[in-house]
Design an enzyme around this catalytic site. Structure first.
Site, mmCIF file in Angstrom:
data_model
loop_
_atom_site.group_PDB
_atom_site.id
_atom_site.type_symbol
_atom_site.label_atom_id
_atom_site.label_comp_id
_atom_site.label_asym_id
_atom_site.label_seq_id
_atom_site.Cartn_x
_atom_site.Cartn_y
_atom_site.Cartn_z
ATOM 1 N N TYR A 125 6.026 -15.206 -4.356
ATOM 2 C CA TYR A 125 5.973 -14.447 -3.110
ATOM 3 C C TYR A 125 5.838 -15.398 -1.925
ATOM 4 C CZ TYR A 125 4.959 -9.817 -5.227
ATOM 5 O OH TYR A 125 5.015 -8.622 -5.895
ATOM 6 N N GLU A 142 8.409 -7.668 -13.246
ATOM 7 C CA GLU A 142 6.977 -7.929 -13.384
ATOM 8 C C GLU A 142 6.526 -7.413 -14.754
ATOM 9 O OE1 GLU A 142 4.381 -6.526 -10.333
ATOM 10 O OE2 GLU A 142 5.448 -7.547 -8.713
ATOM 11 N N GLU A 183 8.364 -3.162 -4.189
ATOM 12 C CA GLU A 183 7.865 -1.887 -4.732
ATOM 13 C C GLU A 183 7.786 -0.816 -3.632
ATOM 14 O OE1 GLU A 183 4.202 -3.219 -6.584
ATOM 15 O OE2 GLU A 183 5.192 -3.395 -8.523
#
Length: 633
Positions: free
Chosen positions: A78, A263, A183
């Protein structure tokens, strides 16, 4: 059929020869054959997540080498926006924030990169990576087509994405794919105009041929609101999910193309007050093998968790506010200190069935040292040190101002006023509308009275006389990082009511504790001669200091504050994070060896917020204790 050659990246430092072999470098989605295509050949990635913001930069290379030797051919990371733009318009890409150096080290190691630049990342990180200064706009709608929000996103991406373009695999780098948002289907807004805007923005800066993707949870709603044409829809799930069910759902949104679990959860996070999370090693290994045998590309989240140093931990809010602990060990294959675990070796054995593992030994665990006990001395109560901690002085306001209004985004802020009348008997101090965000430590005339805590303790009793000084130290415990409550402003958000009176006429002190300590305080302010012993432990917010004597070694260690209550620790000016052994489960703080000097005294500063033990000792251990059930010292 997949074979091992599809999984192998070029060896480290050999990207030029890869170009000669394959011609022009390329990475794309092969919809006909349901796979990724790299340099004209089918490709399947086996990846692991590592967040450069949670691992000190001097350990990046070590962690990446261990991931490569475990059999991975890619990593996923990230980019936390607030880590690089803490103050609006001021960008920091140096030191621990040098993202391009991290990408370069991954490239040298032979690891491809799946980049997740947000703008929102979740990640159990403060405010999901969004900068707190966004909340200075009172009506801003985060993660939407709100003009104030999009203007800030545009400015940030105009800085970040051009830096990333040269690292795209097709441009000679190692970034093979880029996630847009994160998400998004889990968020209430479901704003397709916002997602279209991001898609256009990413394509503008990275090129229309860059593989853009989305990641969402295993429900129809999440996949529906989180996916958009032009960005490949992937799914995430862990060992509690049926693989066939999850990939069937992905297939409804992407009828052709590679199966991808972006994930795959090797572990889980901890909140203060939780049991330490663990995920069964055999389940992880078995499911990984099943997905790889299907030809799916898999990213293991996390592979190396790291640490929420400083104030970077996030929080969740379902039924109540729950702050994430300092450790982000995550029960991952590499521990918080980067040590290979049994889980890593088991995963490596699974990967070996699908590709050739690099030859050579796994880099060893770092050296650890139990440096032993250090006794701390009291520096003083926080409310007596405001000249040092807030040299610019307070701001006067009739009513409380939030952290965001004061431009004090993290840490602590002190609110001071006077009692409006005599209170000979216990009188209720009330936080109406749950307005304390997140914990308030209340003193009258310097005597600690108790705590107000968000969602837990909204009323406490105090006594005093008219004109007595009341101090309310408010701690930001980390902004919510997931769900509809990420617009999580901090401080006193509503009036405090004392009996029938609304408290007014505040002096508000934004405390820059980190800057003072980084500049050498409190040790620099101590007399050179042996100081007069200061009285024993006090209650309420109090600073303590001590030194760890050098012994010629600077090895990793773990600090335990046995019998201390709750607070913050700095070593040699670096904020290690929060401790809260009374609530648990975490009992130790990770201290990376390079923070310590092998030849000079190492300064320890502790802000204890509630009450130190009589012995005022801390101890450095050679192993972590992340569970409340860990044995004492």
């Amino acid at each position: 059929m997949f074979n091992r050659s599809m999984l192998l990246p070029p060896p480290p430092n050999d990207w030029a020869s890869a170009t000669r072999v394959f011609g022009a470098r390329s990475f794309s989605i092969d919809y006909k054959n349901n796979c990724f295509e790299k340099d004209g050949k089918p490709f399947q990635y086996i990846s692991g997540s590592m967040h450069y913001s949670r691992v000190p930069h001097y350990y990046w290379k070590d962690r990446l080498q261990k991931m490569y030797m475990a059999g991975l051919n890619a990593i996923q990371t990230y980019v936390p926006w607030n880590f690089h733009e803490e103050q609006q318009g001021v960008y920091n890409f140096s030191g621990h924030r040098d993202l391009e150096h991290f990408l370069d080290l991954a490239n040298q190691t032979g690891l491809l990169v799946i980049l997740r630049p947000g703008p929102y990342i979740c990640a159990e990180w403060e405010m999901g990576g969004l900068p707190a200064w966004l909340l200075q706009k009172p009506n801003i709608v985060l993660r939407s087509a709100d003009t104030d929000y999009l203007g800030a996103v545009n400015s940030w991406m105009a800085v970040l994405l051009p830096k990333m373009k040269r690292w795209l695999y097709t441009n000679g780098g190692n970034i093979i794919s880029v996630q847009v948002e994160n998400e998004y289907g889990s968020y209430y807004a479901c704003d397709y105009n916002y997602m279209r805007h991001l898609r256009t923005l990413f394509q503008l800066f990275l090129g229309e041929n860059t593989v853009l993707f989305t990641t969402d949870g295993n429900t129809d709603k999440e996949m529906t609101c989180g996916s958009l044409e032009g960005m490949y829809a992937t799914i995430d799930f862990g060992t509690d999910t049926k693989i066939s069910q999850a990939f069937s759902r992905q297939r409804r949104f992407e009828p052709r193309g590679p199966l991808v679990n972006s994930e795959f959860y090797t572990g889980w996070l901890d909140h203060w007050g939780d049991q330490h999370a663990e995920v069964d090693t055999q389940k992880v290994s078995t499911m990984l093998g099943e997905m790889l045998s299907m030809g799916a590309s898999v990213n293991m989240y996390m592979f190396e968790g790291g640490t929420n140093f400083g104030y970077w931990n996030g929080a969740d809010h379902d039924n109540r506010f729950r702050s994430v602990v300092t450790s982000y060990d995550y029960n991952a294959p590499l521990s918080e200190a980067g040590d290979p675990t049994e889980k890593l070796l088991t995963i490596q054995d699974t990967i070996r069935k699908f590709r050739e593992i690099p030859e050579g030994p796994m880099p060893p665990a770092s050296s650890k040292m139990a440096y032993g006990f250090v006794t701390l001395t009291m520096v003083g109560e926080l409310n007596r040190l405001l000249d040092t901690l807030c040299p610019q002085g307070p701001v006067k306001s009739q009513y409380p101002l939030s952290f965001e209004e004061m431009k004090q985004f993290y840490g602590f802020m002190l609110y001071r006023t006077k009692l409006p009348r005599d209170l000979p008997e216990n009188t209720a101090l009330i936080s109406p509308l749950n307005g304390v965000r997140d914990r308030a430590y209340v003193s009258v005339n310097g005597v600690f009275q108790g705590i107000l805590e968000r969602d837990v303790t909204l009323v406490m009793n105090i006594t005093g006389k008219q004109g007595d000084q009341i101090d309310v130290l408010v701690e930001n415990m980390g902004r919510v990082n997931f769900g509809s409550k990420i617009n999580d402003r901090k401080g006193l958000l509503t009036h405090l009511i004392l009996g029938m009176d609304v408290l007014k006429d505040w002096l508000i002190f934004p405390l820059n504790i980190d800057e003072a300590i980084a500049s050498g305080w409190p040790q620099s302010g101590m007399r050179r001669s042996t100081p007069t012993p200061i009285r024993g432990p006090s209650t309420g917010p109090v600073f303590y200091q001590g030194t760890l004597a050098p012994n010629g070694l600077a090895w990793d260690t773990f600090l335990r504050l046995t019998d201390w209550t709750k607070g913050q620790v700095w070593i040699n000016g670096v904020n290690l994070g929060r401790y809260w052994p009374k609530r648990g489960p975490q009992q130790t703080l990770y201290v990376p060896g390079p923070l310590l000097s092998p030849t000079q005294p190492n300064n320890i500063t502790v802000l204890e917020l509630e009450g130190a033990p009589p012995h005022t000792r801390v101890v450095f251990l050679d192993r972590p204790q992340l569970s409340s059930t860990a044995s004492g010292t």
